[in-house]
Design a protein around this motif. Structure first.
Motif, mmCIF file in Angstrom:
data_model
loop_
_atom_site.group_PDB
_atom_site.id
_atom_site.type_symbol
_atom_site.label_atom_id
_atom_site.label_comp_id
_atom_site.label_asym_id
_atom_site.label_seq_id
_atom_site.Cartn_x
_atom_site.Cartn_y
_atom_site.Cartn_z
ATOM 1 N N CYS A 1 11.871 27.408 22.559
ATOM 2 C CA CYS A 1 11.845 28.320 23.257
ATOM 3 C C CYS A 1 13.173 28.863 24.145
ATOM 4 O O CYS A 1 13.922 27.825 24.206
ATOM 5 C CB CYS A 1 10.925 28.160 24.462
ATOM 6 S SG CYS A 1 10.855 26.648 25.431
ATOM 7 N N THR B 1 11.549 34.012 25.175
ATOM 8 C CA THR B 1 11.008 33.818 23.655
ATOM 9 C C THR B 1 10.498 32.626 23.146
ATOM 10 O O THR B 1 11.063 31.608 23.744
ATOM 11 C CB THR B 1 11.878 34.504 22.641
ATOM 12 O OG1 THR B 1 13.108 33.788 22.895
ATOM 13 C CG2 THR B 1 12.570 35.968 23.097
ATOM 14 N N TRP C 1 0.614 33.412 19.311
ATOM 15 C CA TRP C 1 1.608 33.441 20.318
ATOM 16 C C TRP C 1 0.650 33.509 21.719
ATOM 17 O O TRP C 1 1.301 33.587 22.890
ATOM 18 C CB TRP C 1 2.091 34.713 20.335
ATOM 19 C CG TRP C 1 3.103 34.658 19.056
ATOM 20 C CD1 TRP C 1 2.849 35.761 18.010
ATOM 21 C CD2 TRP C 1 4.118 33.984 18.590
ATOM 22 N NE1 TRP C 1 3.850 35.411 17.025
ATOM 23 C CE2 TRP C 1 4.504 34.432 17.370
ATOM 24 C CE3 TRP C 1 4.903 32.735 19.022
ATOM 25 C CZ2 TRP C 1 5.538 33.859 16.810
ATOM 26 C CZ3 TRP C 1 5.786 32.100 18.664
ATOM 27 C CH2 TRP C 1 6.229 32.649 17.424
ATOM 28 N N TYR D 1 8.432 35.428 19.188
ATOM 29 C CA TYR D 1 7.755 36.308 20.283
ATOM 30 C C TYR D 1 8.320 36.373 21.615
ATOM 31 O O TYR D 1 8.873 35.426 22.045
ATOM 32 C CB TYR D 1 6.302 35.661 20.129
ATOM 33 C CG TYR D 1 5.449 36.601 21.111
ATOM 34 C CD1 TYR D 1 4.845 37.844 20.408
ATOM 35 C CD2 TYR D 1 5.090 36.521 22.348
ATOM 36 C CE1 TYR D 1 3.838 38.761 20.983
ATOM 37 C CE2 TYR D 1 4.275 37.445 23.118
ATOM 38 C CZ TYR D 1 3.784 38.337 22.519
ATOM 39 O OH TYR D 1 2.752 39.094 22.911
ATOM 40 N N GLN D 2 8.422 37.574 22.202
ATOM 41 C CA GLN D 2 8.946 37.745 23.322
ATOM 42 C C GLN D 2 7.847 38.024 24.601
ATOM 43 O O GLN D 2 7.043 38.891 24.064
ATOM 44 C CB GLN D 2 9.880 38.845 23.616
ATOM 45 C CG GLN D 2 10.641 39.138 24.798
ATOM 46 C CD GLN D 2 11.582 39.899 24.900
ATOM 47 O OE1 GLN D 2 11.942 40.718 24.301
ATOM 48 N NE2 GLN D 2 12.742 39.442 25.959
ATOM 49 N N TYR D 3 7.623 37.194 25.433
ATOM 50 C CA TYR D 3 6.843 37.103 26.393
ATOM 51 C C TYR D 3 7.198 38.106 27.662
ATOM 52 O O TYR D 3 8.364 38.391 27.999
ATOM 53 C CB TYR D 3 6.486 35.969 27.092
ATOM 54 C CG TYR D 3 5.647 34.990 26.181
ATOM 55 C CD1 TYR D 3 4.232 34.922 25.780
ATOM 56 C CD2 TYR D 3 6.582 34.290 25.198
ATOM 57 C CE1 TYR D 3 3.787 34.271 25.028
ATOM 58 C CE2 TYR D 3 5.719 33.398 24.083
ATOM 59 C CZ TYR D 3 4.656 33.616 24.029
ATOM 60 O OH TYR D 3 3.708 32.766 23.064
ATOM 61 N N GLU D 4 6.270 38.955 28.120
ATOM 62 C CA GLU D 4 6.258 39.913 29.324
ATOM 63 C C GLU D 4 6.096 39.174 30.678
ATOM 64 O O GLU D 4 6.837 39.275 31.585
ATOM 65 C CB GLU D 4 5.502 40.937 29.360
ATOM 66 C CG GLU D 4 5.965 41.997 27.820
ATOM 67 C CD GLU D 4 4.882 42.899 27.874
ATOM 68 O OE1 GLU D 4 4.262 43.410 28.693
ATOM 69 O OE2 GLU D 4 4.805 43.593 26.710
ATOM 70 N N LYS D 5 5.168 38.330 30.697
ATOM 71 C CA LYS D 5 4.623 37.538 31.823
ATOM 72 C C LYS D 5 4.968 36.045 31.903
ATOM 73 O O LYS D 5 4.633 35.519 30.770
ATOM 74 C CB LYS D 5 3.206 37.796 32.263
ATOM 75 C CG LYS D 5 2.971 39.262 32.226
ATOM 76 C CD LYS D 5 1.357 39.525 32.637
ATOM 77 C CE LYS D 5 1.062 41.166 32.723
ATOM 78 N NZ LYS D 5 -0.431 41.350 32.849
ATOM 79 N N TYR E 1 0.932 29.493 27.441
ATOM 80 C CA TYR E 1 0.402 30.243 26.233
ATOM 81 C C TYR E 1 0.099 29.088 25.187
ATOM 82 O O TYR E 1 0.990 28.198 24.961
ATOM 83 C CB TYR E 1 1.539 31.200 25.860
ATOM 84 C CG TYR E 1 1.697 32.132 26.694
ATOM 85 C CD1 TYR E 1 1.035 33.438 26.828
ATOM 86 C CD2 TYR E 1 2.693 32.187 27.747
ATOM 87 C CE1 TYR E 1 1.197 34.415 27.814
ATOM 88 C CE2 TYR E 1 2.805 33.218 28.591
ATOM 89 C CZ TYR E 1 2.012 34.399 28.767
ATOM 90 O OH TYR E 1 2.363 35.327 29.514
ATOM 91 N N CYS F 1 11.293 27.294 30.303
ATOM 92 C CA CYS F 1 10.221 27.095 29.165
ATOM 93 C C CYS F 1 10.097 25.793 28.640
ATOM 94 O O CYS F 1 11.066 24.973 28.715
ATOM 95 C CB CYS F 1 10.718 28.109 28.060
ATOM 96 S SG CYS F 1 12.056 27.675 27.112
#
Length: 188
Positions: free
Chosen positions: A31, A37, A66, A90-94, A98, A134
Motif C-alpha cells: 500500500c 492506494t 478491495w 485501487y485508490q481509496y477515498e475514505k 478494508y 497504511c
C-alpha cells in the motif's frame, strides 16, 4: 523489500521445475499512504504434465477484492508452463479498514493439478490520512467492553403542547440493540 523486487522473486519461484508441483500460486499486496492506494499481485503457473499433454492453454479467472468493490480479469486463456503475474491497484477515498485480497479460479481440466480449484486470500488493510499511514495485514480493533442488549424500548413522557406542535404531534423514540444499530421506533 520493494513491491517490484517481491513481484520478481515470486514470479521466478513459479518457473517450471521438475521437482515442483503442477500448480503454483502466490500473492502479495503493498500500500501507499501518500497515494492512498493498494496494489495486489497474483502469480500462478500450471506446469505441463501427462494429464494436460497436447494442450497449450487453460482457463482461469482472477478477482481482486478491495472492500468497496472488486476487479475481475477473465475468464481468460493462459499458456501452460508460462508464469503469469497480474497486478491491480485501487485508490481509496475514505479512511478505514478494508478487506483486500484475491480469488483465483481454474475452470478446466487443462489446468492439471489446479483443475477446478479455487485459491483466495483476504487481508485486512488499514488506510489513514492523519497520521498518513497504511498497513496490509492490519489488526482490526476489537471492542474492549461488552455491549448491553435490551429488548425493551426506552419510553419518555408525552411531549408538552409546545413540543407536540413543533414535532407534528408525534415523537419517535428508538430502541438500540447493541452493535446491530437502531432497531426501530416507538410512536407515542
Amino acid at each position: 523489500m520493494t513491491p517490484t523486487l517481491l513481484f520478481a522473486l515470486l514470479l521466478a519461484a513459479l518457473l517450471p521445475s521438475a521437482t515442483r508441483a503442477t500448480c503454483n500460486v502466490g500473492y502479495s499486496a503493498a500500500c501507499s499512504a501518500v497515494e492512498f492506494t493498494v496494489t495486489s499481485n497474483v502469480f500462478f503457473n500450471v506446469n505441463a504434465t501427462a494429464s494436460n499433454e497436447g494442450e497449450s492453454t487453460y482457463n482461469a479467472t482472477v478477482t481482486f477484492h478491495w472492500g468497496p468493490e472488486d476487479t475481475t480479469v477473465g475468464p481468460q486463456l493462459y499458456n501452460i508452463s508460462e508464469p503469469v503475474g497480474l497486478s491491480s491497484t485501487y485508490q481509496y477515498e475514505k479512511e478505514g479498514y478494508y478487506p483486500v485480497g484475491y480469488t483465483l479460479v481454474f475452470h478446466d481440466e487443462n489446468a492439471a493439478g489446479c483443475s477446478g480449484n479455487t485459491y483466495n486470500s483476504i487481508k485486512t488493510t488499514l488506510m489513514e490520512r492523519t497520521p498518513s499511514r497504511c498497513e496490509v495485514g492490519a489488526e482490526t480493533p476489537v471492542p474492549t467492553g461488552s455491549p448491553t442488549v435490551s429488548m425493551m424500548p426506552s419510553v419518555s413522557s408525552a411531549p408538552t403542547t409546545n413540543e407536540a406542535g413543533r414535532m407534528g404531534g408525534a415523537r419517535i423514540l428508538r430502541a438500540g440493540l447493541g452493535l446491530a444499530g437502531v432497531a426501530g421506533g416507538l410512536l407515542l
